[in-house]
Design a protein around this motif. Structure first.
Motif, PDB file in Angstrom:
ATOM      1  N   PRO A 101      10.102   0.359   2.532  1.00  0.00           N
ATOM      2  CA  PRO A 101       9.663  -0.999   2.641  1.00  0.00           C
ATOM      3  C   PRO A 101      10.077  -1.301   0.391  1.00  0.00           C
ATOM      4  O   PRO A 101       9.338  -1.078   0.091  1.00  0.00           O
ATOM      5  CB  PRO A 101       8.889  -1.178   3.407  1.00  0.00           C
ATOM      6  CG  PRO A 101       8.580  -0.139   3.851  1.00  0.00           C
ATOM      7  CD  PRO A 101       9.089   1.029   3.931  1.00  0.00           C
ATOM      8  N   THR A 103       9.475  -4.035  -0.945  1.00  0.00           N
ATOM      9  CA  THR A 103       8.950  -4.844  -1.556  1.00  0.00           C
ATOM     10  C   THR A 103       7.171  -5.344  -1.582  1.00  0.00           C
ATOM     11  O   THR A 103       6.501  -6.351  -1.544  1.00  0.00           O
ATOM     12  CB  THR A 103       9.082  -7.128  -0.802  1.00  0.00           C
ATOM     13  OG1 THR A 103       8.723  -6.489   0.233  1.00  0.00           O
ATOM     14  CG2 THR A 103      10.363  -6.789  -0.739  1.00  0.00           C
ATOM     15  N   LEU A 104       6.650  -3.651  -1.826  1.00  0.00           N
ATOM     16  CA  LEU A 104       5.703  -3.761  -2.466  1.00  0.00           C
ATOM     17  C   LEU A 104       5.350  -3.268  -2.984  1.00  0.00           C
ATOM     18  O   LEU A 104       5.698  -2.210  -3.408  1.00  0.00           O
ATOM     19  CB  LEU A 104       4.682  -2.596  -1.121  1.00  0.00           C
ATOM     20  CG  LEU A 104       3.998  -3.402   0.327  1.00  0.00           C
ATOM     21  CD1 LEU A 104       3.645  -2.441   0.709  1.00  0.00           C
ATOM     22  CD2 LEU A 104       3.190  -4.664  -0.092  1.00  0.00           C
ATOM     23  N   LYS A 105       3.782  -3.452  -4.314  1.00  0.00           N
ATOM     24  CA  LYS A 105       3.854  -2.371  -5.692  1.00  0.00           C
ATOM     25  C   LYS A 105       3.498  -1.244  -6.050  1.00  0.00           C
ATOM     26  O   LYS A 105       2.666  -1.248  -4.179  1.00  0.00           O
ATOM     27  CB  LYS A 105       2.731  -3.803  -6.765  1.00  0.00           C
ATOM     28  CG  LYS A 105       3.286  -4.865  -7.200  1.00  0.00           C
ATOM     29  CD  LYS A 105       2.872  -5.262  -7.036  1.00  0.00           C
ATOM     30  CE  LYS A 105       3.376  -7.564  -7.251  1.00  0.00           C
ATOM     31  NZ  LYS A 105       2.000  -8.205  -8.043  1.00  0.00           N
ATOM     32  N   GLU A 108      -0.546  -1.074  -4.213  1.00  0.00           N
ATOM     33  CA  GLU A 108      -0.132  -1.661  -3.240  1.00  0.00           C
ATOM     34  C   GLU A 108       0.106  -0.525  -2.778  1.00  0.00           C
ATOM     35  O   GLU A 108      -1.187  -0.068  -1.486  1.00  0.00           O
ATOM     36  CB  GLU A 108       0.688  -2.990  -2.702  1.00  0.00           C
ATOM     37  CG  GLU A 108      -0.183  -4.144  -3.258  1.00  0.00           C
ATOM     38  CD  GLU A 108       0.855  -5.554  -3.796  1.00  0.00           C
ATOM     39  OE1 GLU A 108       0.851  -6.488  -3.530  1.00  0.00           O
ATOM     40  OE2 GLU A 108       2.160  -5.146  -3.405  1.00  0.00           O
ATOM     41  N   TYR A 109       1.032   0.093  -2.291  1.00  0.00           N
ATOM     42  CA  TYR A 109       0.810   1.550  -2.041  1.00  0.00           C
ATOM     43  C   TYR A 109       0.312   2.317  -1.878  1.00  0.00           C
ATOM     44  O   TYR A 109      -0.355   3.026  -0.756  1.00  0.00           O
ATOM     45  CB  TYR A 109       2.541   2.238  -2.222  1.00  0.00           C
ATOM     46  CG  TYR A 109       3.629   1.150  -1.215  1.00  0.00           C
ATOM     47  CD1 TYR A 109       3.568   1.790   0.026  1.00  0.00           C
ATOM     48  CD2 TYR A 109       4.805   0.584  -1.874  1.00  0.00           C
ATOM     49  CE1 TYR A 109       4.635   1.194   1.028  1.00  0.00           C
ATOM     50  CE2 TYR A 109       5.891   0.559  -1.346  1.00  0.00           C
ATOM     51  CZ  TYR A 109       5.298   0.648  -0.226  1.00  0.00           C
ATOM     52  OH  TYR A 109       6.700   0.532   0.886  1.00  0.00           O
ATOM     53  N   ASP A 111      -3.185   1.878  -2.938  1.00  0.00           N
ATOM     54  CA  ASP A 111      -4.221   0.854  -1.493  1.00  0.00           C
ATOM     55  C   ASP A 111      -3.973   1.276  -0.043  1.00  0.00           C
ATOM     56  O   ASP A 111      -5.408   1.839   0.006  1.00  0.00           O
ATOM     57  CB  ASP A 111      -4.623  -0.045  -3.188  1.00  0.00           C
ATOM     58  CG  ASP A 111      -5.328  -0.978  -1.752  1.00  0.00           C
ATOM     59  OD1 ASP A 111      -6.407  -0.284  -1.796  1.00  0.00           O
ATOM     60  OD2 ASP A 111      -5.474  -2.545  -0.971  1.00  0.00           O
TER      61      ASP A 111
END
Lengths: 307, 256
Positions: A101, A103-105, A108-109, A111
């Motif tokens: 995916p 559209t995650l930074k 964030e991954y 985290d």
């Protein structure tokens, strides 16, 4: 010295098996991907599973991860079923992913995956180790191929697992990233972690592994230290355009085979330096010279022919 | 073994849901299609058609049915397309190899569908009350909100089932081939009563028909059929979809 060794041998139990495949067989329809493969990983060891595409390397890893169940035989990790949640918290895996995916930074991954583990590594540590500094706020879609691989590596180690599976970890990486990752694998080993990595680069296996398991068409065809394996795959390849004829070349020192394709001569040879020196002396018009270590496919030919 | 052997559950579930929502919110093709279309259609057909302050206006009818159109879209696409991609292109395996509990993954997708359905409903309600001159009571808003949220379940189940059969590249196309005709035939774009007779007769085969009748009944329109009948149809549909999803999942698991 002797006493020290005896003492340590007595106080530390012999290398513990952390995971194994025993007689594991797995078929996809009529295609047998793995055929009675047995493989043991001992604590603190880096093992390279080496083989060409389609050899069964990924299948072996998926069995050890419990993503696939064996048709016959057994897969055990830390003495238990790899599908148990408690077992999985001690495992990290970097798999080949066609699409993540986007559209995650990066941050964030990290985290998200840290939240899966009871005692994750600190974010700063992961970022430093995986070489993600400066790109934490980038979306996955904005990462280069090598950066994507490094993030997947980061996700594999973020839970501070005792056993790490790396499936073709350096695929698509540039040389700098590749060497960076090699260093990380060595650091993992230095911290007592066990690593199983698959690769089709002989050089990678050689540079990282304590032990290499060569696999082809679903069976283990050789196993040993890098030195033991390499001794069975000697010789390098000389590629050039030359007017020298085959009979002459065949008489050069250590030459094992000669092939002429589209005007290019390919010589496989044990003592490359000597052969090249003579070839250059004999043919001053020789050009387009390349010397390469054996491709793995050649290594397999050598390995399977020797048996 | 002396300390925790698994991660604390609540933060894990919360983050899984948060990041599933965030990543879809940032995926422009998804948000444009699932939020943009119902809002645009409502502006074109609902707001433009609003005449004065009738109690049972076209803009009130369409506010409810486009909210359903929206929830079906975000449930189907948000679950099917993402799951089909993740299953077939390796990402799901990365998560399965990690200690992530499978329920966290599915719940995250369900909660994300709820969130998008709520956003779409909120936007349509705002547009209806302002530009559409919709007259609606507090009770009716509550009824509609409950219908919208409850309606996510059958279509999330349908999305789950479709994810087991549609290949990732073709998923959006196949879903549209189901989604758009189903929306039209069940009266989400125009009242069932103005559809050709044979479509009116066939309307009860569509789950969207039953949901839209519940929604319309809850905001003062005359309901075709009974509330119990519609709820039973949707419950049956949900069970059927979940059952099929499980069967297909097992079949795929043994095939691979």
């Amino acid at each position: 010295m002797v006493t020290v060794e005896e003492k340590s041998a007595a106080s530390i139990p012999a290398a513990v098996d952390v995971a194994y495949l025993h007689g594991a067989t797995k078929s996809y329809g009529a295609h047998r991907a793995l055929d009675e493969v047995s493989l043991t990983l001992r604590a603190g060891e880096v093992v390279a599973l080496l083989g060409p595409n389609g050899a069964g390397k990924t299948t072996a890893i998926k069995l050890l991860l419990g993503l696939l169940g064996p048709d016959a035989g057994e897969a055990r990790v830390f003495g238990g079923n790899p599908r148990d949640a408690a077992t999985r918290t001690r495992i990290g895996a970097m798999l080949q992913v066609a699409r993540v995916p986007e559209t995650l930074k990066v941050r964030e991954y990290l985290d998200l995956f840290r939240s899966y583990y009871p005692t994750p590594l600190p974010v700063e540590h992961i970022v430093r180790v995986a070489g993600l500094a400066g790109i934490e706020d980038r979306l996955f879609s904005q990462l280069s191929g090598g950066q994507k691989q490094r993030l997947l590596f980061a996700l594999a180690i973020c839970g501070d697992p005792d056993l790490v599976f790396l499936d073709e970890p350096t695929l698509g990486m540039d040389i700098e990233s590749r060497h960076g990752l090699w260093q990380q694998v060595r650091d993992l080993a230095a911290r007592g972690k066990t690593v199983l990595l698959t690769t089709h680069y002989l050089e990678e296996a050689d540079s990282l592994a304590n032990r290499i398991v060569v696999i082809n068409k679903g069976t283990v065809i050789a196993e040993g230290t890098p030195a033991q394996i390499k001794s069975r795959v000697s010789g390098r390849t000389i590629k050039c355009v030359t007017s020298l004829d085959e009979d002459l070349l065949r008489r050069l020192p250590g030459v094992t085979s000669i092939e002429v394709k589209h005007g290019t001569t390919v010589v496989r040879c044990g003592e490359v330096e000597d052969a090249v020196r003579q070839m250059l002396a004999l043919d001053t018009g020789l050009h387009s010279l390349e010397i390469s270590s054996p491709a793995l496919e050649d290594a397999f030919l050598a390995l399977t022919k020797g048996e | 073994m002396t300390t925790m052997t698994v991660a604390p559950r609540f933060p894990l579930y919360r983050k899984e849901a948060k990041y599933e929502f965030l990543r879809l919110l940032r995926a422009r093709t998804f948000t444009l299609a699932t939020i943009g279309f119902p809002v645009m259609f409502y502006l074109l057909f609902g707001v433009v058609n609003s005449r004065g302050h009738e109690v049972l206006s076209a803009s009130k009818y369409l506010m409810a049915t486009y909210a359903i159109f929206g929830l079906v879209g975000c449930s189907l696409f948000g679950i099917s397309v993402t799951l089909s991609n993740e299953r077939n292109l390796g990402w799901l395996e990365v998560k399965q190899a990690s200690p992530m509990p499978a329920p966290a993954y599915l719940l995250a997708k369900l909660l994300t569908a709820f969130a998008f359905a709520t956003i779409i409903f909120g936007l349509l309600l705002t547009l209806g009350l302002t530009l559409g001159h919709v007259t609606i009571t507090g009770t009716e808003i509550r009824n509609l909100a409950l219908t919208i949220l409850g309606g996510v379940l059958p279509f999330a189940s349908m999305g789950l089932m479709l994810a087991m059969v549609v290949p990732p590249q073709a998923a959006p196309g196949i879903l549209n081939l189901i989604y758009l005709p189903m929306s039209f035939c069940s009266g989400l774009w125009m009242p069932v009563s103005v559809l050709p007779h044979w479509l009116q007769t066939a309307a009860p085969i569509w789950p969207t028909y039953h949901l839209s009748q519940i929604a319309l009944g809850g905001i003062g329109f005359e309901m075709r059929g009974t509330l119990a009948g519609h709820i039973a149809a949707l419950a049956g549909f949900t069970v059927l979809m979940l059952g099929l999803a499980i069967v297909l999942f097992r079949r795929n698991a043994t095939a691979s």
